[in-house]
Design an enzyme around this catalytic site. Structure first.
Site, PDB file in Angstrom:
ATOM      1  CB  THR A 118      -0.917  -0.006   1.243  1.00  0.00           C
ATOM      2  OG1 THR A 118      -1.495   1.300   1.405  1.00  0.00           O
ATOM      3  CG2 THR A 118      -0.151  -0.313   2.511  1.00  0.00           C
ATOM      4  CE1 TYR A 142      -3.540  -2.210   5.362  1.00  0.00           C
ATOM      5  CE2 TYR A 142      -3.287   0.036   4.569  1.00  0.00           C
ATOM      6  CZ  TYR A 142      -3.520  -1.302   4.323  1.00  0.00           C
ATOM      7  OH  TYR A 142      -3.718  -1.730   3.039  1.00  0.00           O
TER       8      TYR A 142
HETATM    9  N1  UFG Z   1     -12.937  10.560   3.371  1.00  0.00           N
HETATM   10  C1  UFG Z   1     -13.873  11.453   3.810  1.00  0.00           C
HETATM   11  N2  UFG Z   1     -15.033  10.960   4.327  1.00  0.00           N
HETATM   12  C2  UFG Z   1     -15.303   9.632   4.410  1.00  0.00           C
HETATM   13  C3  UFG Z   1     -14.332   8.724   3.952  1.00  0.00           C
HETATM   14  C4  UFG Z   1     -13.142   9.224   3.437  1.00  0.00           C
HETATM   15  O1  UFG Z   1     -13.684  12.669   3.759  1.00  0.00           O
HETATM   16  O2  UFG Z   1     -16.374   9.256   4.913  1.00  0.00           O
HETATM   17  C5  UFG Z   1     -11.686  11.083   2.816  1.00  0.00           C
HETATM   18  C6  UFG Z   1     -10.473  10.621   3.606  1.00  0.00           C
HETATM   19  O3  UFG Z   1     -10.200  11.509   4.655  1.00  0.00           O
HETATM   20  C7  UFG Z   1      -9.407  10.622   2.528  1.00  0.00           C
HETATM   21  C8  UFG Z   1     -10.165  10.292   1.253  1.00  0.00           C
HETATM   22  O4  UFG Z   1     -11.522  10.564   1.526  1.00  0.00           O
HETATM   23  O5  UFG Z   1      -8.873  11.898   2.399  1.00  0.00           O
HETATM   24  C9  UFG Z   1     -10.023   8.833   0.867  1.00  0.00           C
HETATM   25  O6  UFG Z   1     -10.355   8.048   1.992  1.00  0.00           O
HETATM   26  P1  UFG Z   1     -10.565   6.468   1.899  1.00  0.00           P
HETATM   27  O7  UFG Z   1     -10.963   6.001   3.263  1.00  0.00           O
HETATM   28  O8  UFG Z   1     -11.451   6.157   0.755  1.00  0.00           O
HETATM   29  O9  UFG Z   1      -9.139   5.960   1.528  1.00  0.00           O
HETATM   30  P2  UFG Z   1      -7.775   6.153   2.318  1.00  0.00           P
HETATM   31  O10 UFG Z   1      -6.977   7.080   1.482  1.00  0.00           O
HETATM   32  O11 UFG Z   1      -7.913   6.469   3.741  1.00  0.00           O
HETATM   33  O12 UFG Z   1      -7.309   4.657   2.359  1.00  0.00           O
HETATM   34  C10 UFG Z   1      -6.808   4.023   1.244  1.00  0.00           C
HETATM   35  C11 UFG Z   1      -6.907   2.511   1.384  1.00  0.00           C
HETATM   36  C12 UFG Z   1      -6.039   2.036   2.502  1.00  0.00           C
HETATM   37  C13 UFG Z   1      -4.690   2.596   2.349  1.00  0.00           C
HETATM   38  C14 UFG Z   1      -4.769   4.070   2.292  1.00  0.00           C
HETATM   39  C15 UFG Z   1      -3.461   4.755   2.228  1.00  0.00           C
HETATM   40  O13 UFG Z   1      -8.223   2.155   1.638  1.00  0.00           O
HETATM   41  O14 UFG Z   1      -5.985   0.649   2.463  1.00  0.00           O
HETATM   42  O15 UFG Z   1      -5.495   4.414   1.147  1.00  0.00           O
HETATM   43  O16 UFG Z   1      -3.571   5.966   2.938  1.00  0.00           O
HETATM   44  F1  UFG Z   1      -3.915   2.266   3.373  1.00  0.00           F
END
Ligand code: UFG
Length: 328
Positions: A118, A142
């Site tokens: 990741t 993670y």
């Molecule tokens: N976000 C929101 N509201 C929500 C969900 C997400 O504003 O309800 C934002 C998050 O803060 C982030 C973006 O949308 O800025 C993307 O969030 P996701 O949860 O969709 O994805 P992440 O970037 O947190 O996570 C993904 C993968 C993980 C990995 C990560 C690396 O799901 O497995 O990228 O940071 F580790």
């Protein structure tokens, strides 16, 4: 039937799409999954072994029975927020489980291993474009647990000749456009499925986590890749290993970042519906911007992430959101 591949996590979001791609490419995907977060109904493309990576004997038995030419390891816990609250769980499941699998793979005489890593292994690096040689500095358990498996794989390559392809995913989105499988997590934490559920009235609103990040519009920036493109890269990575080309790390993203606000705007355009949004605080463990330098996969593997445009990813996810979902 073609050559077999053991697919851990084959009942999950990315693993199930990978099984579909493997089958289409002429391989036989054998899913190994404990169904903690996966769905039995998502196992449609090959045999299913229900088992847990904490159970070494179960892994040994599956490898002895199915005699795969390679292992693709998707099974893991993957919630950044949860990993901040319960790091031991992430080290136990992702690292102990992964090590069990790697040891069993070597003991079974298999020398080809594809691993789902990741961009979270990079941590928060001030918006620099992240390429395969960028130093990794995870900021959550993670990411640290995934980096630990990468390190183990390098050691096992040197000690036992276990060849690996490590894929560092950026943000995976979209669904199988034929609707056989799609993204379904419980609880769902990812931006695109949550905002589509909000549009569809399945939840009251999307909460935007933080509007004070040092980005042009104050929201986090991510690099989104279509799950169908992502799993195609796995087929190419598998062939790379089977052709004896050796161990290699690849980032899988498109090199283009979208802010949370930009994703919301695109979803409004694609669905032609308003997105109910509320603005909230930052989510612990979130990096400001994660954008991939992804030339290597294109150059070495001939990867063509053609579906990874934001409208296409939202359109395919929207199609899945609105059809009956998995129930078991
Ligand atoms: N976000 C929101 N509201 C929500 C969900 C997400 O504003 O309800 C934002 C998050 O803060 C982030 C973006 O949308 O800025 C993307 O969030 P996701 O949860 O969709 O994805 P992440 O970037 O947190 O996570 C993904 C993968 C993980 C990995 C990560 C690396 O799901 O497995 O990228 O940071 F580790």
């Amino acid at each position: 039937m073609g050559e077999r591949v053991l697919v851990t996590g084959g009942a999950g979001y990315i693993g199930s799409h990978a099984c579909k791609a493997l089958k289409r490419a002429g391989f036989e995907p054998v899913t190994f999954d404990n169904l903690n977060t996966g769905w039995a109904e998502a196992v449609k493309f090959g045999p299913f072994v229900q088992g847990d990576l904490m159970d070494r004997a179960a892994i040994d038995a599956a490898l002895a029975e199915w005699k795969p030419v390679a292992v693709m390891h998707f099974a893991a816990l993957s919630l950044v927020g949860e990993s901040m609250k319960d790091p031991a769980k992430y080290w136990r499941v992702n690292v102990n489980g992964g090590l069990n699998l790697i040891e069993a793979t070597v003991a079974a005489g298999i020398r080809n291993f594809v691993f789902s890593s990741t961009c979270a292994t990079f941590g928060d690096q001030d918006g620099v474009v992240l390429n395969e040689d960028t130093p990794q500095k995870p900021i959550n358990a993670y990411g640290a647990s995934k980096k630990a498996i990468e390190d183990i794989l390098f050691n096992f390559r040197d000690a036992f000749g276990l060849n690996h392809v490590i894929f560092r995913y950026f943000n995976v989105a979209g669904a199988d456009p034929e609707g056989e499988v799609g993204e379904q997590h419980e609880p769902e934490t990812h931006l695109i499925p949550i905002l589509l559920d909000a549009i569809d009235g399945k939840r009251p609103a999307l909460t935007v986590f933080g509007t004070d990040y040092p980005t042009p519009d104050g929201t986090c920036i991510r690099d989104y890749v279509h799950v169908m493109d992502l799993v195609e890269a796995h087929v190419l990575g598998l062939r790379w290993l089977l052709e004896g080309k050796g161990s290699r790390v690849f980032n899988l993203g498109t090199g283009k970042g979208f802010s949370v606000r930009e994703v919301i705007d695109q979803a409004r355009l694609v669905t032609n519906r308003e997105v109910p949004v509320v603005f909230g605080d930052r989510r612990p463990g979130d990096a400001t911007a994660l954008v991939s330098g992804s030339a290597r996969a294109v150059e070495d593997l001939g990867w063509m992430p053609e579906r990874s445009t934001m409208p296409q990813m939202i359109r395919d996810a929207w199609g899945w959101t609105r059809q009956p979902r998995f129930t078991e």
